[in-house]
Design a protein around this motif. Sequence first.
Motif, PDB file in Angstrom:
ATOM      1  N   ARG A 232      46.933  34.064  29.019  1.00 40.26           N
ATOM      2  CA  ARG A 232      46.144  35.254  29.366  1.00 40.26           C
ATOM      3  C   ARG A 232      46.916  36.145  30.338  1.00 40.26           C
ATOM      4  O   ARG A 232      46.930  37.373  30.210  1.00 40.26           O
ATOM      5  CB  ARG A 232      44.810  34.825  29.985  1.00 40.26           C
ATOM      6  CG  ARG A 232      43.933  35.990  30.434  1.00 40.26           C
ATOM      7  CD  ARG A 232      42.651  35.507  31.080  1.00 40.26           C
ATOM      8  NE  ARG A 232      41.947  36.590  31.741  1.00 40.26           N
ATOM      9  CZ  ARG A 232      41.428  36.538  32.954  1.00 40.26           C
ATOM     10  NH1 ARG A 232      41.513  35.414  33.647  1.00 40.26           N
ATOM     11  NH2 ARG A 232      40.812  37.583  33.482  1.00 40.26           N
ATOM     12  N   ARG A 236      47.905  39.863  29.155  1.00 39.02           N
ATOM     13  CA  ARG A 236      47.173  40.968  29.787  1.00 39.02           C
ATOM     14  C   ARG A 236      48.131  41.954  30.441  1.00 39.02           C
ATOM     15  O   ARG A 236      47.940  43.179  30.366  1.00 39.02           O
ATOM     16  CB  ARG A 236      46.205  40.386  30.826  1.00 39.02           C
ATOM     17  CG  ARG A 236      45.569  41.405  31.758  1.00 39.02           C
ATOM     18  CD  ARG A 236      44.670  42.374  31.022  1.00 39.02           C
ATOM     19  NE  ARG A 236      44.047  43.311  31.964  1.00 39.02           N
ATOM     20  CZ  ARG A 236      44.588  44.460  32.374  1.00 39.02           C
ATOM     21  NH1 ARG A 236      45.787  44.821  31.921  1.00 39.02           N
ATOM     22  NH2 ARG A 236      43.946  45.239  33.219  1.00 39.02           N
ATOM     23  N   THR A 339      45.311  36.468  37.966  1.00 43.94           N
ATOM     24  CA  THR A 339      44.989  37.320  36.813  1.00 43.94           C
ATOM     25  C   THR A 339      43.721  38.130  37.068  1.00 43.94           C
ATOM     26  O   THR A 339      43.674  39.342  36.803  1.00 43.94           O
ATOM     27  CB  THR A 339      44.832  36.458  35.550  1.00 43.94           C
ATOM     28  OG1 THR A 339      46.025  35.697  35.332  1.00 43.94           O
ATOM     29  CG2 THR A 339      44.567  37.325  34.330  1.00 43.94           C
TER      30      THR A 339
END
Length: 571
Positions: A232, A236, A339
């Motif tokens: 992720r 991203r 994140t």
Amino acid sequence: MRVYEAIVKSLESVGVDAAFGGAGENAAGLMIALDESKRIRPIITRHEQAASFMACGYAMYTNNLGFCFATAGPGAFNLFSGLGVAMSDSYPVLAVSGYGDRKWKGRGSLNETSGINGTPDSLAMFAATTKKSMMLEHVSETCDAVEELVNVAFSGRPGPVHLTVPEDLTERGQDVDNYHDVRLRVPPVLPAADVVEAIAETLAEAIRNDDPIVALVGFGAIRSGAGAQVKRFIERFQIPLLTTLDGKGIVAESHPLAVGVFADSGHSSAWKAFREAKVVVAVGNSLNQHATFNFRDDLFDDKTLIQVNISEIEFGRAGHYEPQHALLSDARAGVAAITDALDRKVGAVAARKVDVQDYEARKIPQLFRKLHPAKLAQAVGRMLPPGGVVLADAGAHLAWFGYYLELEDGQNFRKAGSFGPMAGHTNGAMGLKLAQPERTVVVGCGDGCYSLSGFELMTAVEHDIPVIWIIFDDNQFKLIKLYQLSTYATSALVEFQNPDFAAYARACGADGYRVEDLDEFEEAFAAALASNRPSVIDARITRWAVPHYSPSPDGVISGVVEMVEERFRDD
């Protein structure tokens, strides 16, 4: 309840279902208690060193406690190599060893290791090779001692612990009348919000300025199960992914952002991405020798180093590679927190095209009749079932696998760690297979590694442990020979004779295959995968192939120039 019965019941309470050890008088009561257990499968090895390696394999990819045991004296000392692996590679392992009768201390009784009157000091030696070592002083302390040690093994950076049980505590009348299960009190290592915020701001500024960022991910991220979080993060924010050798497979190596392995035997595409980066996010790795080109002093010059690790000692270890941002955290929690924080600071990030693993440069010329080890490694990658694990022992074969073996999601690769014993994975694979029987376990080992401890094949046959051993057979210690040639311009004492390993395997009751070209290897590997039996593939590889290697992240040619310059300076 006698002392060893209490220890076995304590192990059952934390989910241990396999025990690895050697036979001996001081371990006799433990052997009987294990045999009577309905939950733990006892494996008596041919050599206690193998038992300690198996305990490491058992703990390698799980949150389970590895357990090994030995009798007093030399049997106990044979556990040290495995405990060294558990210490350097972060495996939670409990070792239990016997000890002489304390009323005879100092008299030189059989297997005495008190350190008195010219005897070896086992307590000092175990203290030096574990996170914590204890001698059981009274049977009433048994459960408390096991509980404390198990919690230490799992706390922070996992590692080995040890319990010594004196022979006099195993006598009749020595009963544990205060038994209790192990109570695990291991708090998660979670990230500090202010450090996460500072890291997110640094990364956001780099993204706004279009400064190149790379993620450098190691085994700590795999051990924490951080694959989804790492994926992720890179997707991203379109961050190229570099891995250490042990980080291979954290995200599928076919992923468009997977640049390759960053190490002295890694991919030039990874070296290039690292060289161009202004910010390096190092997750779950120790920045050890081979991942830093022999601790190269200028490696992080003009770069911002962000380091996420579960152990504080990894930050600027010994004053080297001090990070600008150090996040003490389990990798999964740390990457997720970064994140989330960064997601709030930046909008959409344009897709980034990166130079992935250098496929064109990886073409392999077949100049010799015998099997090329690079082609063997590629074939293993193509044929490895989902969830499969490839372990490489110390030697040149780990470089071939690190460079040419391609892994998909759920597959893993593990080389010999920084302690680096030969044959650690040759035997450790059996512990891994017992811990995760649903996974295919393949060992790549040199003929030197296998010759050290291949007799444990009988253990695999006896207990029906279907591991596949691929022996890189060229009748020499290849890595030592290469080192001798590069350092001394000559080599010595590195060649030896081998038996027919395939015939040996069949004599032991396992399946054995002898192969000399790629077609024969693929046929044998397919048969071994299908058989679900202990299998040995004796692969007669060419002597003339040399693994891809550079002592510099600037590439092979720059590395050669640096080596020549250094040689002239030394002269």
